[in-house]
Design an enzyme around this catalytic site. Sequence first.
Site, PDB file in Angstrom:
ATOM      1  N   ASP A  35       2.430  -3.862   8.526  1.00 17.61           N
ATOM      2  CA  ASP A  35       1.778  -3.126   7.791  1.00 17.61           C
ATOM      3  C   ASP A  35       0.857  -2.177   8.534  1.00 17.61           C
ATOM      4  OD1 ASP A  35       0.579  -1.904   5.773  1.00 17.61           O
ATOM      5  OD2 ASP A  35       0.168  -3.525   4.464  1.00 17.61           O
ATOM      6  N   ASP A  36       0.896  -0.830   8.473  1.00 16.67           N
ATOM      7  CA  ASP A  36       0.071   0.020   9.292  1.00 16.67           C
ATOM      8  C   ASP A  36       0.328  -0.140  10.866  1.00 16.67           C
ATOM      9  OD1 ASP A  36      -0.592   1.048   6.920  1.00 16.67           O
ATOM     10  OD2 ASP A  36      -2.614   0.600   7.225  1.00 16.67           O
ATOM     11  N   CYS A  73       2.344   2.721   2.222  1.00 17.07           N
ATOM     12  CA  CYS A  73       3.054   1.300   2.233  1.00 17.07           C
ATOM     13  C   CYS A  73       4.096   1.426   0.689  1.00 17.07           C
ATOM     14  CB  CYS A  73       1.985   0.330   1.864  1.00 17.07           C
ATOM     15  SG  CYS A  73       0.780   0.906   0.608  1.00 17.07           S
ATOM     16  N   LYS A 125       3.784  -9.417   1.400  1.00 14.17           N
ATOM     17  CA  LYS A 125       3.298  -8.444   0.418  1.00 14.17           C
ATOM     18  C   LYS A 125       4.257  -7.699  -0.370  1.00 14.17           C
ATOM     19  CE  LYS A 125       1.082  -3.880   1.068  1.00 14.17           C
ATOM     20  NZ  LYS A 125       0.349  -2.916   2.088  1.00 14.17           N
ATOM     21  N   HIS A 127       3.651  -5.102  -3.491  1.00 13.87           N
ATOM     22  CA  HIS A 127       3.066  -3.830  -3.743  1.00 13.87           C
ATOM     23  C   HIS A 127       3.955  -2.914  -4.310  1.00 13.87           C
ATOM     24  CE1 HIS A 127      -0.388  -0.884  -2.321  1.00 13.87           C
ATOM     25  NE2 HIS A 127      -0.480  -1.189  -3.873  1.00 13.87           N
ATOM     26  N   HIS A 213      -2.728  -4.476   8.960  1.00 12.67           N
ATOM     27  CA  HIS A 213      -3.627  -3.493   7.624  1.00 12.67           C
ATOM     28  C   HIS A 213      -5.000  -4.177   7.777  1.00 12.67           C
ATOM     29  CE1 HIS A 213      -4.697  -1.509   4.250  1.00 12.67           C
ATOM     30  NE2 HIS A 213      -3.609  -0.942   3.952  1.00 12.67           N
ATOM     31  N   ASP A 271       5.653   0.037   8.198  1.00 15.25           N
ATOM     32  CA  ASP A 271       5.830   0.622   6.850  1.00 15.25           C
ATOM     33  C   ASP A 271       5.226   2.175   6.968  1.00 15.25           C
ATOM     34  OD1 ASP A 271       3.140  -0.057   6.872  1.00 15.25           O
ATOM     35  OD2 ASP A 271       3.025  -0.706   4.841  1.00 15.25           O
ATOM     36  N   ASN A 272       4.475   2.292   7.701  1.00 11.82           N
ATOM     37  CA  ASN A 272       4.065   3.743   8.205  1.00 11.82           C
ATOM     38  C   ASN A 272       3.360   3.552   9.297  1.00 11.82           C
ATOM     39  OD1 ASN A 272       2.219   2.594   5.430  1.00 11.82           O
ATOM     40  ND2 ASN A 272       1.004   2.992   7.510  1.00 11.82           N
ATOM     41  N   LYS A 304      -0.946   7.598   9.590  1.00  9.67           N
ATOM     42  CA  LYS A 304      -0.651   7.298   8.160  1.00  9.67           C
ATOM     43  C   LYS A 304      -1.241   8.245   7.219  1.00  9.67           C
ATOM     44  CE  LYS A 304      -1.946   3.698   4.902  1.00  9.67           C
ATOM     45  NZ  LYS A 304      -2.607   2.195   4.642  1.00  9.67           N
TER      46      LYS A 304
END
Length: 449
Positions: A35-36, A73, A125, A127, A213, A271-272, A304
Amino acid sequence: MHPSPRLLLLFALTILLVPAAARAGRPNVVLIVADDLGWADVGYHNAEIRSPNLDRLAETGVELHQHYVMPQCTPTRVALLTGRYPSRFGRHAQQASNEQAVPFGTPTFASVLKEAGYDTALIGKWHLGSLPKWGPNHYGFDYAYGSLAGAVGMYDHRYRLNQPQFSTTWHRDGEFIEEVGHATDLTLAEAIKWLERPRDRPFFLYLPFHAVHTPITEEPRWLAMNRHIENTDRMVFAAAVTHMDYAIGKVVEALDRLGVREDTIIIFTSDNGGITGRYPGGWYPPPDPPLADFSSNAPLRGQKIDVYEGGIRVPALVSWPGTLSPRRVEAPLHAVDWLATLAKLCGVELPEDVALDGVDVTPALRGEQTELGQRELYWVWGGASQRVALRSGSWKLLRPGPNAAFELFNLETDPYETTDMASSRPEMVQRLMERLAAQRALDAEPSEN
């Protein structure tokens, strides 16, 4: 001449020792999502980062040098789950959201593999709908554990302070639970426990970590391994990367211990892109410290939620020892490709009526095809479609903000997007604007741009 009894016994023992998935010709799959995590936040892109397990997977597997995702995300998770651009489902899916992202009954990588006999789990996660009624168990996952909402406090496992209706989010199969421990450690422990379950069928494990994240809180063990980084905020962030990397290494060790490593495809992506500016802190229950200059997408432009390369081009790899030889794939790939690709690699038939934006990229992974034709890739971010981009071959058209002019880049000669060619190549802008309009017309809520 008949084989000897001893030879027959040896053959029978060999069959018994071969994992069921391998005998059936269907590999296991572990899909890992960070994540991130930015382009320069892994060791194999940046020597200051301590990520030995990811580095080893990249070196011995297939490194995906132009792997694209969405700028944030929820949209990327929609793309991975369904093989479709998130804008096909509506504007709510074009940015981080707690709403139900996709309708019930939409084919997903989990439902397709489950239908084919796979044991499926999501640990980490979600989301894609932050209430239990929209949780992963309704989309093809036999087992689910982690957070229904997005990022959480690493130790209290609560969602953002300004959205109390989603604050309680840590769950097992849709039932809220209280756990003790760091989110990365809890995710790892649950993944190992699930992998060690007795089973007689292949498995699919979707493992989306909350790391790296914000909020970021790490123990001295991980901080000590990154003291060489002078920027304290960058050092704390790097410790979170090292912690996640350790967890990934333990998952690989478990696959080895269980004797299924060569029968298991591991896919890793972020994810990004990373956040390269300032994070103010205080969004989540404490500790949630402010951070500055802590992640890096260098030398890519942007971060992001941008549709510049730094927001959408991320570290990614595939590892399948004995089947996929080590190589670096230069062809542009996208998160929407994984549903079609996994179906092919796993020998699974997709439903005839399934609509996909992605393509099977197996030929590129196997080294049979260095290019995938004149690929057209498409991005929309924001509920009002503030940021859009389209890549066709090496050309990329983008609008970086709601009131901004369109920009044009040739990624073959200018991969870092330093020179806008919109004014010098108006005919190319026009051609790509027409292609962009064609893509927008396929969206659930088309807009003029």
